[in-house]
Design a protein around this motif. Sequence first.
Motif, PDB file in Angstrom:
ATOM      1  N   GLY A   1       0.858  -1.185   0.000  1.00 48.21           N
ATOM      2  CA  GLY A   1       0.000   0.000   0.000  1.00 48.21           C
ATOM      3  C   GLY A   1       0.890   1.228   0.000  1.00 48.21           C
ATOM      4  O   GLY A   1       2.109   1.125  -0.093  1.00 48.21           O
ATOM      5  N   PRO A   2       0.267   2.398   0.124  1.00 51.71           N
ATOM      6  CA  PRO A   2       1.052   3.632   0.039  1.00 51.71           C
ATOM      7  C   PRO A   2       2.016   3.829   1.217  1.00 51.71           C
ATOM      8  O   PRO A   2       3.032   4.515   1.061  1.00 51.71           O
ATOM      9  N   GLY A   3       1.727   3.216   2.371  1.00 55.09           N
ATOM     10  CA  GLY A   3       2.632   3.323   3.518  1.00 55.09           C
ATOM     11  C   GLY A   3       3.961   2.665   3.213  1.00 55.09           C
ATOM     12  O   GLY A   3       5.032   3.276   3.359  1.00 55.09           O
ATOM     13  N   SER A   4       3.904   1.413   2.779  1.00 57.76           N
ATOM     14  CA  SER A   4       5.160   0.720   2.481  1.00 57.76           C
ATOM     15  C   SER A   4       5.793   1.256   1.203  1.00 57.76           C
ATOM     16  O   SER A   4       7.014   1.198   1.051  1.00 57.76           O
ATOM     17  N   LEU A   5       4.983   1.803   0.291  1.00 55.97           N
ATOM     18  CA  LEU A   5       5.587   2.401  -0.909  1.00 55.97           C
ATOM     19  C   LEU A   5       6.528   3.543  -0.534  1.00 55.97           C
ATOM     20  O   LEU A   5       7.619   3.669  -1.103  1.00 55.97           O
ATOM     21  N   LEU A   6       6.117   4.364   0.407  1.00 49.47           N
ATOM     22  CA  LEU A   6       6.964   5.483   0.840  1.00 49.47           C
ATOM     23  C   LEU A   6       8.346   4.956   1.260  1.00 49.47           C
ATOM     24  O   LEU A   6       9.387   5.445   0.815  1.00 49.47           O
ATOM     25  N   THR A   7       8.330   3.951   2.110  1.00 44.20           N
ATOM     26  CA  THR A   7       9.578   3.356   2.607  1.00 44.20           C
ATOM     27  C   THR A   7      10.379   2.703   1.473  1.00 44.20           C
ATOM     28  O   THR A   7      11.580   2.945   1.317  1.00 44.20           O
ATOM     29  N   ASN A   8       9.704   1.895   0.687  1.00 46.80           N
ATOM     30  CA  ASN A   8      10.397   1.171  -0.385  1.00 46.80           C
ATOM     31  C   ASN A   8      10.916   2.101  -1.477  1.00 46.80           C
ATOM     32  O   ASN A   8      11.925   1.815  -2.121  1.00 46.80           O
ATOM     33  N   PHE A   9      10.203   3.195  -1.679  1.00 49.78           N
ATOM     34  CA  PHE A   9      10.641   4.165  -2.691  1.00 49.78           C
ATOM     35  C   PHE A   9      11.992   4.765  -2.283  1.00 49.78           C
ATOM     36  O   PHE A   9      12.905   4.870  -3.103  1.00 49.78           O
TER      37      PHE A   9
ATOM     38  N   LEU B   1      -5.286  10.093   5.170  1.00 51.46           N
ATOM     39  CA  LEU B   1      -6.490  10.503   4.439  1.00 51.46           C
ATOM     40  C   LEU B   1      -6.464   9.958   3.015  1.00 51.46           C
ATOM     41  O   LEU B   1      -7.455   9.417   2.529  1.00 51.46           O
ATOM     42  N   LEU B   2      -5.327  10.101   2.342  1.00 53.20           N
ATOM     43  CA  LEU B   2      -5.206   9.574   0.981  1.00 53.20           C
ATOM     44  C   LEU B   2      -5.451   8.062   0.949  1.00 53.20           C
ATOM     45  O   LEU B   2      -6.163   7.552   0.086  1.00 53.20           O
ATOM     46  N   ALA B   3      -4.852   7.356   1.904  1.00 51.83           N
ATOM     47  CA  ALA B   3      -4.981   5.898   1.923  1.00 51.83           C
ATOM     48  C   ALA B   3      -6.425   5.469   2.164  1.00 51.83           C
ATOM     49  O   ALA B   3      -6.893   4.469   1.620  1.00 51.83           O
ATOM     50  N   ALA B   4      -7.154   6.247   2.956  1.00 51.89           N
ATOM     51  CA  ALA B   4      -8.549   5.916   3.243  1.00 51.89           C
ATOM     52  C   ALA B   4      -9.476   6.322   2.102  1.00 51.89           C
ATOM     53  O   ALA B   4     -10.651   5.956   2.105  1.00 51.89           O
ATOM     54  N   GLY B   5      -8.963   7.089   1.157  1.00 58.14           N
ATOM     55  CA  GLY B   5      -9.773   7.473   0.007  1.00 58.14           C
ATOM     56  C   GLY B   5     -10.143   8.940  -0.039  1.00 58.14           C
ATOM     57  O   GLY B   5     -10.705   9.410  -1.019  1.00 58.14           O
ATOM     58  N   ALA B   6      -9.832   9.690   1.008  1.00 56.84           N
ATOM     59  CA  ALA B   6     -10.175  11.112   1.045  1.00 56.84           C
ATOM     60  C   ALA B   6      -9.101  11.936   0.351  1.00 56.84           C
ATOM     61  O   ALA B   6      -8.077  11.418  -0.089  1.00 56.84           O
TER      62      ALA B   6
END
Lengths: 265, 265, 265
Positions: free
Chosen positions: B239-247, C37-42
């Motif tokens: 998801g975007p959380g791990s993408l930040l780290t992996n990026f 917020l982005l991850a939740a869709g907002a």
Amino acid sequence: MIDIVRLKENFRAVREKSPLVHNITNYVAMNFSANALLAAGASPVMAHAAEEVEEMAQIAGALVINIGTLDAKWIESMIIAGKTKHKTGGITVLDPVGVGATTYRTKTAWRIIDECHPNIIRGNASEIMALMDAEIKSKGVDSSCSSTDALNSAKMLAERTGAVVVISGETDYITDGKRVETIKNGSHLMPLVTAMGCTASSMVGAFAAVNPSNLLEASLHAMALMGTAGEIAAKKSDGPGSLLTNFVDTLYNITEEQLAEIVRQ
Amino acid sequence: MIDIVRLKENFRAVREKSPLVHNITNYVAMNFSANALLAAGASPVMAHAAEEVEEMAQIAGALVINIGTLDAKWIESMIIAGKTKHKTGGITVLDPVGVGATTYRTKTAWRIIDECHPNIIRGNASEIMALMDAEIKSKGVDSSCSSTDALNSAKMLAERTGAVVVISGETDYITDGKRVETIKNGSHLMPLVTAMGCTASSMVGAFAAVNPSNLLEASLHAMALMGTAGEIAAKKSDGPGSLLTNFVDTLYNITEEQLAEIVRQ
Amino acid sequence: MIDIVRLKENFRAVREKSPLVHNITNYVAMNFSANALLAAGASPVMAHAAEEVEEMAQIAGALVINIGTLDAKWIESMIIAGKTKHKTGGITVLDPVGVGATTYRTKTAWRIIDECHPNIIRGNASEIMALMDAEIKSKGVDSSCSSTDALNSAKMLAERTGAVVVISGETDYITDGKRVETIKNGSHLMPLVTAMGCTASSMVGAFAAVNPSNLLEASLHAMALMGTAGEIAAKKSDGPGSLLTNFVDTLYNITEEQLAEIVRQ
């Protein structure tokens, strides 16, 4: 030489007493420094309004002033908070980020030193040298000198200011002008995580808050935790992104025994 | 067409020369952009005080102005820094975050363009279109138009301003008004990491600093690295959380060969 | 009692309508709250300039005012934005971070309540109690009271202000002064991630934007998502560092069915 029993005691004290560390720090560092302090057991607060820093500085166990993203309004608050801390016998840590890169930073750092009398100054080699030598133009905020080169500057700075001076680097140096202690832990990945140095300054604040009568030791113990946790975390990390995450996890999970075992001087 | 030899050379130059990138950027982006620049090999500095931006802009290889969390004091500093950079023949990248969402942003972006003459402007499709068309009301800072729609606006903007214009999106477009280059790497997760676009602007600054005589190419190479690293990182991410780290890890680990192999136009 | 069908509907609405949430929030929270917020869709936007908050507040589905790193200039903008929101019938969430720690925070929170009439107030137990009882001196921004103790204060605060009041804690309480709802999900690691509470306030804003006619329910659903995602994420986490990452990933991946299944009252 590091006293292992005292190291363990003081780390336990941070976790048990959860000292309130008041940070007037830069925008880049705020989130990471707060998370690192929380993970280590301390209680961070970030507050910079001139209207409240006097009150906040008084309830906090230590004040950390970091000039990384300084401006005129923030400097005003730093000075108010630092003077309050000094007047009330509290502890102030100064992180002179980027000193030497611009005249404004160098002047501001010296103004804070002269008006607030910080008890501890922590920087990288360039910053500590730049504080003692206006001829050195630091290249931005990264360190282009080794910490060994800076040790003489650190001793002179400690003598001139009465502060404990900490130089972060491959070897960390902690000196009060006479005694010199070292920490040789860490990882080459640590300087690639932004605000790792700023976080070290905040951690020094946490340890100083629970060990106010021995600030050389408090600084040494904080740097021991930073280096040890960084070393453990780096072994699990694929790069600076995962180091950031693993470093916070390690601060949370590291035991007193691990700390004592891994620390190297 | 991207020249693969040049792409590798210029990425190597970022890593070897470690250009100082002076960011006057928004609070949301600061930490992530600094970490991404460090991981890619560049040297970030965040500084916004009117008293020091002139000096900082002069020692930096590139200036990145990002209006994401603008206010009157910061705009003043952006203008001082940008004018200094222009006067001294340096490079300025403008990221017009949220232009079109409020009149203040649109006016400020044009003021910076008119007074500082940025060499490169990078935004998402909405922002680039809004710059050329006051009728488009962008919905906050996210892009609600595809980057293809915006290509005509980008060309017109490039012609009007003399800047290289970069549109980030599923396809990235890089144009000087005549030539148009594209990058087709990336991942649908990238726009879900806040400040990914801001970080692209900072990366453009790093590549421009080591390739100042060809800013179209520099922008293209920076977007190639962003898209390629994002694509590699997304494959390892939940998801975007791990993408930040992996990026960030990927920016640190990616080889010139991987970059050359994976980049798509 | 939570209506599971409504919970699923409203979470779907956040993802489908992607409401614009205008945050005037603290520096520590900005990046994490935007990513959550982005991850939740907002769709998050951070904007604080007095010159644009009126316009921004009008296009946003909800305004979130968070005083975590308040100062005079920011308060001015908070008041302008909050008054605009109230005048135009929009929704404002107030997060009174650190109220009780300094007089300035307590006064500012009450000023915002009195002038902007926030529709929802979310804090930890200390903050909610401090709002109702000037005698309670909160120790910085962390909560030293249990949320149960604070429930009476929350009810009184709701009655006095007309706002829905949310207390975050091991049990979350959501009350309009008469009805009291609870959420019992979460993890002991959550308070160790800085700005987790601030992010809850932003999430309340997102749910309120898509469910403006039932703010008690909107707050309940937001806290259900926060607690549930935190609980799932904590199971995969080694500490607060990885929790931050996993929490964002979980907000992105959690299904309506998982949410409905795991939520506990």
